[in-house]
Design a protein around this motif. Structure first.
Motif, PDB file in Angstrom:
ATOM      1  N   ASP A 139       0.664   5.472  -0.944  1.00  0.00           N
ATOM      2  CA  ASP A 139      -0.277   6.558  -1.230  1.00  0.00           C
ATOM      3  C   ASP A 139      -1.698   5.988  -1.207  1.00  0.00           C
ATOM      4  OD1 ASP A 139       1.759   8.387  -1.402  1.00  0.00           O
ATOM      5  OD2 ASP A 139       2.012   8.181  -3.556  1.00  0.00           O
ATOM      6  N   ASP A 140      -2.421   6.098  -2.311  1.00  0.00           N
ATOM      7  CA  ASP A 140      -3.798   5.591  -2.370  1.00  0.00           C
ATOM      8  C   ASP A 140      -3.892   4.291  -3.168  1.00  0.00           C
ATOM      9  OD1 ASP A 140      -4.742   7.789  -0.944  1.00  0.00           O
ATOM     10  OD2 ASP A 140      -4.966   8.994  -2.753  1.00  0.00           O
ATOM     11  N   THR A 141      -2.765   3.638  -3.401  1.00  0.00           N
ATOM     12  CA  THR A 141      -2.732   2.427  -4.228  1.00  0.00           C
ATOM     13  C   THR A 141      -2.467   1.201  -3.363  1.00  0.00           C
ATOM     14  OG1 THR A 141      -1.897   3.694  -6.115  1.00  0.00           O
ATOM     15  CG2 THR A 141      -1.635   1.302  -6.187  1.00  0.00           C
ATOM     16  N   ILE A 142      -3.320   0.197  -3.518  1.00  0.00           N
ATOM     17  CA  ILE A 142      -3.147  -1.080  -2.832  1.00  0.00           C
ATOM     18  C   ILE A 142      -3.199  -2.179  -3.880  1.00  0.00           C
ATOM     19  CG2 ILE A 142      -4.043  -2.675  -1.105  1.00  0.00           C
ATOM     20  CD1 ILE A 142      -5.386  -0.328   0.267  1.00  0.00           C
ATOM     21  N   GLU A 188       0.864  -1.182   0.000  1.00  0.00           N
ATOM     22  CA  GLU A 188       0.000   0.000   0.000  1.00  0.00           C
ATOM     23  C   GLU A 188       0.900   1.232   0.000  1.00  0.00           C
ATOM     24  OE1 GLU A 188      -3.498   2.178   2.684  1.00  0.00           O
ATOM     25  OE2 GLU A 188      -2.693   0.218   3.263  1.00  0.00           O
ATOM     26  N   ASN A 205       8.318   7.889  -0.248  1.00  0.00           N
ATOM     27  CA  ASN A 205       7.158   7.783   0.629  1.00  0.00           C
ATOM     28  C   ASN A 205       7.175   6.471   1.402  1.00  0.00           C
ATOM     29  OD1 ASN A 205       5.990  10.258  -0.318  1.00  0.00           O
ATOM     30  ND2 ASN A 205       5.363   9.194  -2.175  1.00  0.00           N
ATOM     31  N   THR A 232      -1.488  -0.240 -11.959  1.00  0.00           N
ATOM     32  CA  THR A 232      -0.986   1.090 -11.630  1.00  0.00           C
ATOM     33  C   THR A 232       0.528   1.085 -11.783  1.00  0.00           C
ATOM     34  OG1 THR A 232      -2.784   1.440 -10.050  1.00  0.00           O
ATOM     35  CG2 THR A 232      -0.878   2.893  -9.882  1.00  0.00           C
ATOM     36  N   ALA A 268      -3.883  -3.806  -8.817  1.00  0.00           N
ATOM     37  CA  ALA A 268      -4.870  -3.621  -7.759  1.00  0.00           C
ATOM     38  C   ALA A 268      -5.787  -4.835  -7.665  1.00  0.00           C
ATOM     39  CB  ALA A 268      -5.686  -2.356  -8.013  1.00  0.00           C
ATOM     40  N   SER A 273       8.751   7.884  -6.285  1.00  0.00           N
ATOM     41  CA  SER A 273       7.610   8.040  -5.389  1.00  0.00           C
ATOM     42  C   SER A 273       7.603   6.949  -4.326  1.00  0.00           C
ATOM     43  CB  SER A 273       6.312   8.006  -6.200  1.00  0.00           C
ATOM     44  OG  SER A 273       5.186   8.094  -5.358  1.00  0.00           O
TER      45      SER A 273
END
Length: 287
Positions: free
Chosen positions: A133-136, A131, A167, A157, A151, A163
């Motif tokens: 940011d907003d991606t799992i 996981e 992060n 993605t 996903a 990135s």
């Protein structure tokens, strides 16, 4: 003026003709470089296959071998075409050029070096569920520039390596098991010890819940209309079980509480009403 141009063109043509042997030799050098690069790549792959290196690190080593062979071959070809150029001057020129190219393609090189560092890390391998940011999703491929994450809903993605490196990344599958939790509230007139035992038995009955790890039903607080429990259990961290076990547990708890006639109350909502007075009337005025 025309005579000067004709002389220049003739001089350039003669120089090109004189350079043909050198260009031919440089072409042969590049061809030999391509052959050596393929041989070195295959040899590296065979040697790596005999080890337990993870796929991303194997790809990195293979790429570095090919890059080293090609840099050497291009430098030799450049010296052949330009005899006055020495290896030292070529390296110095590459240094200046690298700085200029680095400023022009800063993002590309940033992702490249981030990819190298990601491949060198022990964590986050191909097949892990992450996981960021907003991606799992599941890591399908790691290149020197980007990481491909599939996903759970099926879409792919592509995330720049910079990135991921900058992060925080949650690796769900770093361990084979992970702890899950869900909040459950029961009404205030319920015997909470009895409710806790009912919830405990419901979770224990679930097939996807790991029975060797502790199952905890902890009183967590006083809500507006309920006593809240934090229910914790362990289950597989990868695959469909990571999603399905939560569904199984919630369904089991709801059925068990209904069977035991234990109420899960709605949130208590207060309403404020404002009295309106018709025009012409005064507050407190007698009828």
């Amino acid at each position: 003026m025309i005579q000067v141009l004709e002389n220049q063109v003739q001089s350039m043509a003669e120089g090109a003709v004189q350079s043909l042997p050198s260009i031919g030799i440089a072409a042969v050098v590049l061809l030999i470089t391509w052959v050596i690069s393929k041989f070195a790549s295959n040899l590296t792959s065979r040697l790596i296959n005999q080890t337990d290196l993870r796929p991303s690190l194997s790809t990195l080593m293979n790429t570095m071998v090919r890059l080293g062979v090609w840099l050497t071959g291009v430098m030799i070809a450049a010296v052949v075409v330009f005899p006055g150029m020495s290896a030292g001057s070529l390296i110095a020129g590459l240094g200046v050029g690298t700085v200029a190219i680095g400023f022009a393609f800063q993002d590309i090189f940033e992702n490249f070096f981030a990819g190298v560092l990601i491949m060198l890390r022990d964590k986050m391998r191909i097949g892990d569920t992450i996981e960021v940011d907003d991606t799992i999703g599941k890591v399908e491929h790691i290149t020197l520039r980007e990481t491909h994450v599939r996903a759970f809903s099926g879409e792919l993605t592509i995330i720049p390596n910079a990135s991921i490196f900058k992060n925080s990344v949650d690796i769900w599958t770093d361990e084979p098991l992970r702890r899950f939790n869900v909040a459950v509230g029961v009404s205030y007139d319920t015997d909470i010890d009895h409710a806790a035992r009912v919830i405990q038995a419901a979770v224990e009955s679930c097939e996807l819940v790991n029975q060797e790890k502790p199952i905890q039903v902890l009183a967590d607080g006083f809500g507006a209309s309920s006593v809240d429990f934090d229910v914790r259990w362990w289950a597989a961290s990868s695959g469909a079980d990571a999603v399905l076990n939560r569904d199984e547990v919630i369904r089991a708890i709801k059925r068990a509480l209904d069977k035991a006639e234990i109420e899960i109350p709605f949130p208590y909502i207060t309403h404020t009403f404002k009295e309106t007075v018709p025009l012409g009337e005064k507050v407190g005025e007698a009828a």
